[in-house]
Design an enzyme around this catalytic site. Structure first.
Site, PDB file in Angstrom:
ATOM      1  N   GLU A 179      46.940  50.660 -68.248  1.00 54.46           N
ATOM      2  CA  GLU A 179      46.515  51.111 -69.570  1.00 54.46           C
ATOM      3  C   GLU A 179      47.184  50.318 -70.691  1.00 54.46           C
ATOM      4  O   GLU A 179      48.376  50.049 -70.650  1.00 54.46           O
ATOM      5  CB  GLU A 179      46.811  52.603 -69.748  1.00 54.46           C
ATOM      6  CG  GLU A 179      46.068  53.510 -68.775  1.00 54.46           C
ATOM      7  CD  GLU A 179      44.559  53.472 -68.945  1.00 54.46           C
ATOM      8  OE1 GLU A 179      44.091  53.020 -70.014  1.00 54.46           O
ATOM      9  OE2 GLU A 179      43.849  53.888 -68.009  1.00 54.46           O
ATOM     10  N   CYS A 228      46.709  62.659 -68.827  1.00 52.24           N
ATOM     11  CA  CYS A 228      47.224  61.301 -68.617  1.00 52.24           C
ATOM     12  C   CYS A 228      47.544  60.626 -69.950  1.00 52.24           C
ATOM     13  O   CYS A 228      48.628  60.060 -70.133  1.00 52.24           O
ATOM     14  CB  CYS A 228      46.225  60.466 -67.821  1.00 52.24           C
ATOM     15  SG  CYS A 228      46.084  60.933 -66.083  1.00 52.24           S
ATOM     16  N   HIS A 274      46.365  53.934 -64.076  1.00 54.49           N
ATOM     17  CA  HIS A 274      45.402  54.816 -63.414  1.00 54.49           C
ATOM     18  C   HIS A 274      44.994  54.221 -62.066  1.00 54.49           C
ATOM     19  O   HIS A 274      44.851  52.997 -61.940  1.00 54.49           O
ATOM     20  CB  HIS A 274      44.152  54.992 -64.276  1.00 54.49           C
ATOM     21  CG  HIS A 274      44.206  56.186 -65.172  1.00 54.49           C
ATOM     22  ND1 HIS A 274      44.145  56.103 -66.549  1.00 54.49           N
ATOM     23  CD2 HIS A 274      44.313  57.513 -64.881  1.00 54.49           C
ATOM     24  CE1 HIS A 274      44.208  57.322 -67.069  1.00 54.49           C
ATOM     25  NE2 HIS A 274      44.309  58.188 -66.079  1.00 54.49           N
TER      26      HIS A 274
END
Length: 214
Positions: A80, A143, A166
């Site tokens: 991310e 998340c 992820h």
């Protein structure tokens, strides 16, 4: 010996397992790049997840914090780029909480960028034959909540890198979701080891494209 903190989540959304914890737990007490890895499970709950995470950071004083989460439907390991200051839950968390358009940190910045060498991590995973890519959104569920809270906490702690990765469903989960992609736990474990080594060794990220058109 320096410490790396890596976290995974408990199952949520009706799943019996969460691949993040299934894999992260296998790394507990491992020695990687001269650091001891400590794994901690986070509740899939707004607020409580950050309480557990922050307590672990305070207790361990890690040099690196990697938070790992499930992204059912994604094909790659996705590192991310950014977390945004909003909770907007499509489904309730594991305590029935379902915030809508609520800030994670009141008066906090709109977003925090990962302090990991995200493109170098993706490149190293690909070189090992593992599908990986940069992700431009961590969603608006727990998340993203954890990623934003992590980076907000680390803002005043020097020399500690942090970010979020992820991972896809495990094959046994995908079997219950026909057509959904999956990745074997051992492959994910290898990817996370690569992520740790790269994050510890690379100070300046590589300049390669990792963007998206939409």
């Amino acid at each position: 010996m320096k410490t790396v903190l890596i976290t995974g989540f408990e199952p949520f959304g009706g799943e019996q397992v969460n691949p993040s914890w299934e894999v992260v737990s296998r790394l507990d007490n491992a020695i990687i790049a001269g650091c001891r890895v400590v794994a901690r499970q986070l509740p899939c709950v707004f607020g409580d997840s950050l309480t557990v995470l922050n307590a672990a950071i305070d207790a361990l004083s890690p040099v690196l914090v990697l938070a790992i989460g499930q992204a059912g439907g994604r094909t790659d390991i996705t590192v991310e780029r950014v977390a945004i200051n909003i909770d907007d839950a499509r489904i309730p968390d594991n305590r029935g909480r379902q915030p809508v358009d609520e800030p994670i940190v009141a008066e906090g910045p709109a977003a925090w960028f990962s302090t990991l060498p995200i493109k170098a991590m993706v490149s190293a995973m690909r070189e090992a034959g593992i599908p990986a890519s940069v992700s431009q959104t961590a969603g608006t569920f727990v998340c993203n909540h954890v990623m934003y809270g992590l980076l907000h906490k680390l803002r005043d702690i020097q020399d500690v890198k942090g970010g979020f990765i992820h991972i896809p469903y495990l094959p046994e989960q995908a079997a219950a979701h026909p057509g959904a992609p999956s990745m074997a736990a051992e492959t994910v474990r290898q990817a996370l080891e690569i992520a740790i080594v790269t994050a510890l060794h690379v100070e300046t990220d590589i300049a390669v494209t990792g963007g998206a058109t939409h």
